[in-house]
Design a protein around this motif. Structure first.
Motif, PDB file in Angstrom:
ATOM      1  N   ALA A  51      -5.592  97.444   0.927  1.00  0.00           N
ATOM      2  CA  ALA A  51      -6.613  97.859  -0.116  1.00  0.00           C
ATOM      3  C   ALA A  51      -7.244  99.261   0.270  1.00  0.00           C
ATOM      4  O   ALA A  51      -7.494  99.434   1.437  1.00  0.00           O
ATOM      5  N   LYS A  52      -7.358  99.887  -0.773  1.00  0.00           N
ATOM      6  CA  LYS A  52      -8.191 101.207  -0.629  1.00  0.00           C
ATOM      7  C   LYS A  52      -9.750 100.821  -0.971  1.00  0.00           C
ATOM      8  O   LYS A  52      -9.963 100.371  -1.701  1.00  0.00           O
ATOM      9  N   LEU A  53     -10.461 101.758  -0.099  1.00  0.00           N
ATOM     10  CA  LEU A  53     -11.886 101.528  -0.738  1.00  0.00           C
ATOM     11  C   LEU A  53     -12.126 102.750  -2.021  1.00  0.00           C
ATOM     12  O   LEU A  53     -11.430 103.663  -2.038  1.00  0.00           O
ATOM     13  N   GLN A  54     -12.974 102.086  -2.808  1.00  0.00           N
ATOM     14  CA  GLN A  54     -13.006 102.786  -4.225  1.00  0.00           C
ATOM     15  C   GLN A  54     -14.391 103.478  -4.084  1.00  0.00           C
ATOM     16  O   GLN A  54     -15.559 103.031  -3.396  1.00  0.00           O
ATOM     17  N   SER A  55     -14.411 104.793  -4.476  1.00  0.00           N
ATOM     18  CA  SER A  55     -15.707 105.672  -4.210  1.00  0.00           C
ATOM     19  C   SER A  55     -16.580 105.268  -5.318  1.00  0.00           C
ATOM     20  O   SER A  55     -17.818 105.468  -5.114  1.00  0.00           O
ATOM     21  N   GLU A  56     -16.197 104.828  -6.538  1.00  0.00           N
ATOM     22  CA  GLU A  56     -17.090 104.426  -7.486  1.00  0.00           C
ATOM     23  C   GLU A  56     -17.163 102.928  -7.642  1.00  0.00           C
ATOM     24  O   GLU A  56     -16.592 102.209  -7.372  1.00  0.00           O
ATOM     25  N   PRO A  57     -18.656 102.379  -7.952  1.00  0.00           N
ATOM     26  CA  PRO A  57     -18.737 100.916  -7.973  1.00  0.00           C
ATOM     27  C   PRO A  57     -18.040 100.397  -9.287  1.00  0.00           C
ATOM     28  O   PRO A  57     -17.945 101.001 -10.026  1.00  0.00           O
ATOM     29  N   ILE A  58     -17.501  99.208  -9.047  1.00  0.00           N
ATOM     30  CA  ILE A  58     -16.994  98.527 -10.135  1.00  0.00           C
ATOM     31  C   ILE A  58     -17.971  97.325 -10.579  1.00  0.00           C
ATOM     32  O   ILE A  58     -18.656  96.744  -9.793  1.00  0.00           O
ATOM     33  N   SER A  59     -17.484  96.849 -11.875  1.00  0.00           N
ATOM     34  CA  SER A  59     -18.608  95.716 -12.335  1.00  0.00           C
ATOM     35  C   SER A  59     -18.374  94.404 -11.639  1.00  0.00           C
ATOM     36  O   SER A  59     -17.453  94.060 -11.137  1.00  0.00           O
ATOM     37  N   SER A  60     -19.123  93.690 -11.955  1.00  0.00           N
ATOM     38  CA  SER A  60     -19.180  92.026 -11.304  1.00  0.00           C
ATOM     39  C   SER A  60     -17.703  91.518 -11.623  1.00  0.00           C
ATOM     40  O   SER A  60     -17.111  90.971 -11.173  1.00  0.00           O
ATOM     41  N   GLY A  61     -17.414  91.678 -13.348  1.00  0.00           N
ATOM     42  CA  GLY A  61     -16.357  90.882 -13.916  1.00  0.00           C
ATOM     43  C   GLY A  61     -14.930  91.605 -13.008  1.00  0.00           C
ATOM     44  O   GLY A  61     -13.979  90.709 -12.836  1.00  0.00           O
ATOM     45  N   GLU A  62     -14.921  92.848 -12.941  1.00  0.00           N
ATOM     46  CA  GLU A  62     -13.956  93.410 -12.134  1.00  0.00           C
ATOM     47  C   GLU A  62     -13.716  93.032 -10.701  1.00  0.00           C
ATOM     48  O   GLU A  62     -12.543  92.741 -10.387  1.00  0.00           O
ATOM     49  N   ALA A  63     -14.742  92.694 -10.250  1.00  0.00           N
ATOM     50  CA  ALA A  63     -14.723  92.410  -8.688  1.00  0.00           C
ATOM     51  C   ALA A  63     -14.239  91.099  -8.692  1.00  0.00           C
ATOM     52  O   ALA A  63     -13.284  90.679  -7.929  1.00  0.00           O
ATOM     53  N   GLN A  64     -14.692  90.144  -9.680  1.00  0.00           N
ATOM     54  CA  GLN A  64     -14.252  88.849  -9.653  1.00  0.00           C
ATOM     55  C   GLN A  64     -12.914  88.700 -10.168  1.00  0.00           C
ATOM     56  O   GLN A  64     -12.309  87.764  -9.543  1.00  0.00           O
ATOM     57  N   GLU A  65     -12.602  89.588 -11.044  1.00  0.00           N
ATOM     58  CA  GLU A  65     -11.120  89.393 -11.408  1.00  0.00           C
ATOM     59  C   GLU A  65      -9.894  90.062 -10.192  1.00  0.00           C
ATOM     60  O   GLU A  65      -8.943  89.427  -9.964  1.00  0.00           O
ATOM     61  N   SER A  66     -10.488  90.858  -9.522  1.00  0.00           N
ATOM     62  CA  SER A  66      -9.877  91.577  -8.399  1.00  0.00           C
ATOM     63  C   SER A  66      -9.580  90.517  -7.357  1.00  0.00           C
ATOM     64  O   SER A  66      -8.521  90.115  -6.687  1.00  0.00           O
ATOM     65  N   PHE A  67     -10.733  89.871  -6.901  1.00  0.00           N
ATOM     66  CA  PHE A  67     -10.758  88.799  -5.951  1.00  0.00           C
ATOM     67  C   PHE A  67     -10.056  87.622  -6.425  1.00  0.00           C
ATOM     68  O   PHE A  67      -9.007  87.193  -5.653  1.00  0.00           O
ATOM     69  N   LYS A  68     -10.108  87.249  -7.550  1.00  0.00           N
ATOM     70  CA  LYS A  68      -9.081  85.912  -8.153  1.00  0.00           C
ATOM     71  C   LYS A  68      -7.465  86.455  -8.039  1.00  0.00           C
ATOM     72  O   LYS A  68      -6.931  85.565  -7.523  1.00  0.00           O
ATOM     73  N   SER A  69      -7.400  87.584  -8.259  1.00  0.00           N
ATOM     74  CA  SER A  69      -5.694  87.989  -8.329  1.00  0.00           C
ATOM     75  C   SER A  69      -5.448  88.067  -6.747  1.00  0.00           C
ATOM     76  O   SER A  69      -4.357  87.585  -6.353  1.00  0.00           O
ATOM     77  N   LEU A  70      -6.330  88.461  -5.950  1.00  0.00           N
ATOM     78  CA  LEU A  70      -5.785  88.548  -4.597  1.00  0.00           C
ATOM     79  C   LEU A  70      -5.741  87.515  -3.965  1.00  0.00           C
ATOM     80  O   LEU A  70      -4.733  87.131  -3.110  1.00  0.00           O
ATOM     81  N   LEU A  71      -6.719  86.457  -4.414  1.00  0.00           N
ATOM     82  CA  LEU A  71      -6.463  85.097  -3.547  1.00  0.00           C
ATOM     83  C   LEU A  71      -5.570  84.322  -4.324  1.00  0.00           C
ATOM     84  O   LEU A  71      -4.705  83.632  -3.530  1.00  0.00           O
ATOM     85  N   SER A  72      -5.128  84.444  -5.451  1.00  0.00           N
ATOM     86  CA  SER A  72      -4.048  83.849  -6.196  1.00  0.00           C
ATOM     87  C   SER A  72      -2.840  84.345  -5.720  1.00  0.00           C
ATOM     88  O   SER A  72      -1.917  83.408  -5.350  1.00  0.00           O
ATOM     89  N   HIS A  73      -2.590  85.440  -5.088  1.00  0.00           N
ATOM     90  CA  HIS A  73      -1.104  86.192  -4.772  1.00  0.00           C
ATOM     91  C   HIS A  73      -1.083  85.586  -3.465  1.00  0.00           C
ATOM     92  O   HIS A  73      -0.315  85.189  -2.950  1.00  0.00           O
ATOM     93  N   ALA A  74      -2.198  85.658  -2.332  1.00  0.00           N
ATOM     94  CA  ALA A  74      -2.245  85.117  -1.123  1.00  0.00           C
ATOM     95  C   ALA A  74      -1.588  83.648  -1.257  1.00  0.00           C
ATOM     96  O   ALA A  74      -0.873  83.188  -0.420  1.00  0.00           O
ATOM     97  N   LEU A  75      -2.426  82.886  -1.900  1.00  0.00           N
ATOM     98  CA  LEU A  75      -2.184  81.501  -1.964  1.00  0.00           C
ATOM     99  C   LEU A  75      -0.730  81.043  -2.463  1.00  0.00           C
ATOM    100  O   LEU A  75       0.000  80.207  -1.825  1.00  0.00           O
TER     101      LEU A  75
END
Length: 101
Positions: A16-40
């Protein structure tokens, strides 16, 4: 003989690369959800592959014993890593809930 490859179900975390601009709460949740789903799903596929090879060995199909053992260990290690990550997330959540506002 196949070379041993080290596959991690958490590869997206490592690359994962660090992003220079902040992302919204919804985008963060979706990103975390997809990361967790892929890992599982990766852990699940390793478990299924291990079960299939073990079953093939028990049925007497032409399967190398070392392949069965290596596949089983990979599945075991990935499951243990997933459990430890879950424990750390639960522990962090509980610590946040104990914080006074």
């Amino acid at each position: 003989m196949d070379p041993i490859s080290l596959q991690s179900p958490f590869k997206p975390i490592q690359t994962a690369k660090l992003q220079s601009e902040p992302i919204s709460s919804g985008e963060a949740q979706e990103s975390f959800k997809s990361l967790l789903s892929h890992a599982l799903s990766e852990v699940n596929s390793m478990q299924n592959e291990s079960s299939k090879k073990t079953e093939d060995l028990a049925l007497g199909k032409p399967v190398e014993l070392h392949d069965v053992m290596i596949t089983g260990q990979k599945a075991s290690v990935s499951l243990q890593a997933t459990i430890e990550i879950r424990n750390k997330v639960v522990e962090a959540y509980q610590e946040m809930m104990r914080m006074q506002v």
